[in-house]
Every structure is written in C-alpha cells, then in structure tokens.
Scaffold this motif. Structure first.
Motif, PDB file in Angstrom:
ATOM      1  N   TRP A  54       0.835  -1.201   0.000  1.00 15.35           N
ATOM      2  CA  TRP A  54       0.000   0.000   0.000  1.00 15.35           C
ATOM      3  C   TRP A  54       0.879   1.265   0.000  1.00 15.35           C
ATOM      4  O   TRP A  54       0.647   2.192  -0.765  1.00 15.35           O
ATOM      5  N   LEU A  55       1.920   1.254   0.852  1.00 18.16           N
ATOM      6  CA  LEU A  55       2.779   2.441   0.993  1.00 18.16           C
ATOM      7  C   LEU A  55       3.435   2.822  -0.341  1.00 18.16           C
ATOM      8  O   LEU A  55       3.392   3.979  -0.763  1.00 18.16           O
ATOM      9  N   GLY A  56       4.015   1.834  -0.998  1.00 18.79           N
ATOM     10  CA  GLY A  56       4.690   2.095  -2.279  1.00 18.79           C
ATOM     11  C   GLY A  56       3.709   2.557  -3.342  1.00 18.79           C
ATOM     12  O   GLY A  56       3.973   3.505  -4.100  1.00 18.79           O
ATOM     13  N   GLN A  57       2.559   1.897  -3.406  1.00 21.98           N
ATOM     14  CA  GLN A  57       1.558   2.270  -4.416  1.00 21.98           C
ATOM     15  C   GLN A  57       0.981   3.653  -4.119  1.00 21.98           C
ATOM     16  O   GLN A  57       0.719   4.445  -5.028  1.00 21.98           O
ATOM     17  N   ASP A  58       0.792   3.956  -2.853  1.00 21.74           N
ATOM     18  CA  ASP A  58       0.177   5.246  -2.529  1.00 21.74           C
ATOM     19  C   ASP A  58       1.126   6.408  -2.838  1.00 21.74           C
ATOM     20  O   ASP A  58       0.688   7.500  -3.189  1.00 21.74           O
ATOM     21  N   TYR A  59       2.417   6.143  -2.729  1.00 21.51           N
ATOM     22  CA  TYR A  59       3.391   7.185  -3.101  1.00 21.51           C
ATOM     23  C   TYR A  59       3.210   7.544  -4.592  1.00 21.51           C
ATOM     24  O   TYR A  59       3.190   8.718  -4.964  1.00 21.51           O
ATOM     25  N   SER A 121      -2.441  -2.406 -11.492  1.00 18.10           N
ATOM     26  CA  SER A 121      -3.489  -1.939 -12.412  1.00 18.10           C
ATOM     27  C   SER A 121      -4.568  -1.057 -11.757  1.00 18.10           C
ATOM     28  O   SER A 121      -5.024  -0.093 -12.377  1.00 18.10           O
ATOM     29  N   ALA A 122      -4.933  -1.351 -10.520  1.00 17.85           N
ATOM     30  CA  ALA A 122      -5.959  -0.497  -9.874  1.00 17.85           C
ATOM     31  C   ALA A 122      -5.430   0.929  -9.702  1.00 17.85           C
ATOM     32  O   ALA A 122      -6.176   1.913  -9.826  1.00 17.85           O
ATOM     33  N   ASN A 123      -4.133   1.025  -9.465  1.00 21.34           N
ATOM     34  CA  ASN A 123      -3.501   2.332  -9.304  1.00 21.34           C
ATOM     35  C   ASN A 123      -3.445   3.056 -10.658  1.00 21.34           C
ATOM     36  O   ASN A 123      -3.751   4.255 -10.753  1.00 21.34           O
ATOM     37  N   VAL A 124      -3.084   2.318 -11.694  1.00 23.12           N
ATOM     38  CA  VAL A 124      -3.034   2.902 -13.047  1.00 23.12           C
ATOM     39  C   VAL A 124      -4.416   3.442 -13.418  1.00 23.12           C
ATOM     40  O   VAL A 124      -4.551   4.554 -13.936  1.00 23.12           O
ATOM     41  N   ARG A 125      -5.440   2.641 -13.111  1.00 22.59           N
ATOM     42  CA  ARG A 125      -6.814   3.087 -13.423  1.00 22.59           C
ATOM     43  C   ARG A 125      -7.165   4.365 -12.664  1.00 22.59           C
ATOM     44  O   ARG A 125      -7.755   5.293 -13.203  1.00 22.59           O
ATOM     45  N   TYR A 126      -6.798   4.391 -11.378  1.00 25.68           N
ATOM     46  CA  TYR A 126      -7.134   5.559 -10.553  1.00 25.68           C
ATOM     47  C   TYR A 126      -6.390   6.790 -11.080  1.00 25.68           C
ATOM     48  O   TYR A 126      -6.970   7.869 -11.232  1.00 25.68           O
ATOM     49  N   CYS A 127      -5.100   6.613 -11.390  1.00 28.61           N
ATOM     50  CA  CYS A 127      -4.309   7.765 -11.873  1.00 28.61           C
ATOM     51  C   CYS A 127      -4.831   8.250 -13.224  1.00 28.61           C
ATOM     52  O   CYS A 127      -4.842   9.459 -13.486  1.00 28.61           O
ATOM     53  N   SER A 228      -4.081  -3.541  -2.351  1.00 31.52           N
ATOM     54  CA  SER A 228      -3.083  -3.565  -1.289  1.00 31.52           C
ATOM     55  C   SER A 228      -3.084  -4.892  -0.538  1.00 31.52           C
ATOM     56  O   SER A 228      -2.054  -5.307  -0.040  1.00 31.52           O
ATOM     57  N   CYS A 229      -4.234  -5.539  -0.446  1.00 29.30           N
ATOM     58  CA  CYS A 229      -4.221  -6.797   0.311  1.00 29.30           C
ATOM     59  C   CYS A 229      -4.384  -8.041  -0.522  1.00 29.30           C
ATOM     60  O   CYS A 229      -4.762  -9.062   0.001  1.00 29.30           O
ATOM     61  N   VAL A 230      -4.028  -8.022  -1.792  1.00 31.11           N
ATOM     62  CA  VAL A 230      -4.062  -9.278  -2.567  1.00 31.11           C
ATOM     63  C   VAL A 230      -3.095 -10.260  -1.957  1.00 31.11           C
ATOM     64  O   VAL A 230      -2.044  -9.888  -1.425  1.00 31.11           O
ATOM     65  N   GLY A 231      -3.466 -11.528  -2.033  1.00 32.99           N
ATOM     66  CA  GLY A 231      -2.535 -12.559  -1.578  1.00 32.99           C
ATOM     67  C   GLY A 231      -2.588 -12.858  -0.095  1.00 32.99           C
ATOM     68  O   GLY A 231      -1.778 -13.616   0.394  1.00 32.99           O
TER      69      GLY A 231
END
Ligand SMILES: Cc1ncc(CO)c(N)n1
Length: 232
Positions: A54-59, A121-127, A228-231
């Motif tokens: 989550w931290l890395g993706q949120d950055y 991909s969820a981050n790419v979509r949001y951005c 963030s919580c896959v897996g």
C-alpha cells in the motif's frame, strides 16, 4: 411567479449536499472507509507485506494527485472569485509537499524502495481517472467533489483506526495520524462546505456528473485497498 417558475425554482433550490450522497450510497461509502485492509490495521492483524505494498503504491498515487490538485487550483482561480476556494485548495497543495517527504521517510523505515515501484493496475486506473478530470472540459464543481471524496475516504478510514477502542499497532499510528488527525478532519469539512456551495448553485446536469464522479471515486478507493491486500 407562475407554477412552472415555482417548480423550476424549487428544483434548483433542492437540498443537495455531499452528506446526503454519503447516506444515499452508504453501502459503497462503507466499503471504501471500512475496508478489510483498514479493519486489519485497526484490529492489529494487518499483514505487513500488504502495508508495504500500500505504501509504495500510494506514493505513486500521491505523485499523480499533485497535478490533479493543481488543476483544481487553476479552476478555482478561473471560475470563482471567492478566495476561500483558492485558499482551501492551496492548503491541500501545501500538505502534499509534506506528504511526499513523509512517504520517502516512511518507505525507508519499512525498507520499501520507492524508485523500484511499478504501479499496479488499480492504481493505473485511478491515476488515469485523475488525469481525465484534469481536462478543462470538466466543471469545477465536479472536480471539487472528486477532490473532497478522495480526501474524505482517507480521513474517515484512518480516523477510524485511531478511535479509543482501536488496537492499531504502535508502528502504524503515525501513518493513521497523517490522515486521521483532527486538523485534516477540519480541513476536509471546509472542503466539503465549498463543494456543497457549488453543488447548490450547479445545474441538474452538473450535479448528476458530480454524483457519478463521487461514486466512481468510492469504487476506485475500494479497488485500491483490494490491490493492497491481494494474496492474504
Ligand atoms: C488512494 C488514495 N486515496 C486518497 C488519498 C488521500 O490523499 C491517498 N493518499 N491515496
């Protein structure tokens, strides 16, 4: 005033505000603000590799959020002469400056290499959604609604992790405090008031667009937490 005029006047005066939309779409709002990832922080069972993801993706998200907020600021300056609008958005921009520095510090604490993060991909979509809102075609009222929704989800989620009966691990409290603190809560309320003011003045068409954008933000937030919580 004839009846038709009266009707059109009363429909444009119809009470619309973001609080009403939160109630109307309570289950989606709850999915975004009481997500299992947030619940796991609050009850202390959080999987640390999820937190690091989550931290890395949120950055990456916050870096894309900066130009979006800048575009809101430009629209505020062009489309309203009320300086409170400009000030609240400028305050948000200033906070993002701190936030980027905070991410770097926090990433080194958790051993996350920010330069190596690939957006999921969820981050790419949001951005890309943020990018679409930056177009000058998208009305100020609509982007102000999105701005509020994006910030309010984090405020609400992380404030929940700081409630008295929460069992949030000590080492995660600083993260929760970043968005869950009262000053940020007050700032979100000011932003909400500004957005409500514009929604009251907006045409039915713009209100509809703003409501759709509000819902889309909530969906994207749910997907962001899911990612963030896959897996686990
Ligand atoms: C995904 C996401 N939504 C909202 C915020 C609030 O700034 C954030 N940092 N990240």
């Amino acid at each position: 005033m004839d009846k038709q005029q009266q009707e059109s006047r009363s429909s444009s005066n119809k009470k619309v505000d973001l609080g009403e939309w939160v109630k109307k779409h309570a289950s989606l709002y709850e999915a975004a603000t009481r997500h299992p990832f947030i619940e796991s922080i609050r009850n202390g069972t959080v999987d640390i590799s999820s937190f690091r993801r989550w931290l890395g993706q949120d950055y990456i998200f916050v870096r894309a959020f900066v130009p979006f907020v800048a575009s809101v600021l430009v629209k505020a300056c062009n489309e309203t002469d009320d300086s409170s609008d400009m000030e609240v958005t400028l305050g948000g921009m200033a906070a993002l400056n701190d936030e980027l520095a905070w991410f770097k510090k926090e990433a080194s604490k958790w051993g996350v290499t920010l330069s190596a993060i690939v957006p999921l991909s969820a981050n790419v979509r949001y951005c890309s959604f943020l990018k679409s809102l930056m177009s000058s075609e998208v009305e100020y009222t609509v982007v102000l609604t999105a701005f509020w929704a994006i910030e309010a989800v984090y405020q609400d989620s992380f404030a929940y992790c700081l409630e008295e009966d929460a069992e949030t691990p000590e080492e995660l409290k600083e993260t929760c405090y970043r968005w869950g603190n009262d000053d940020f809560g007050d700032w979100c309320c000011t932003l909400e008031e500004r957005a409500n003011r514009h929604l009251q003045m907006a045409s039915e068409d713009v209100r509809k667009k703003a409501e759709a954008v509000f819902l889309h933000v909530l969906e994207l937030e749910v997907e962001f937490w899911d990612m963030s919580c896959v897996g686990i």
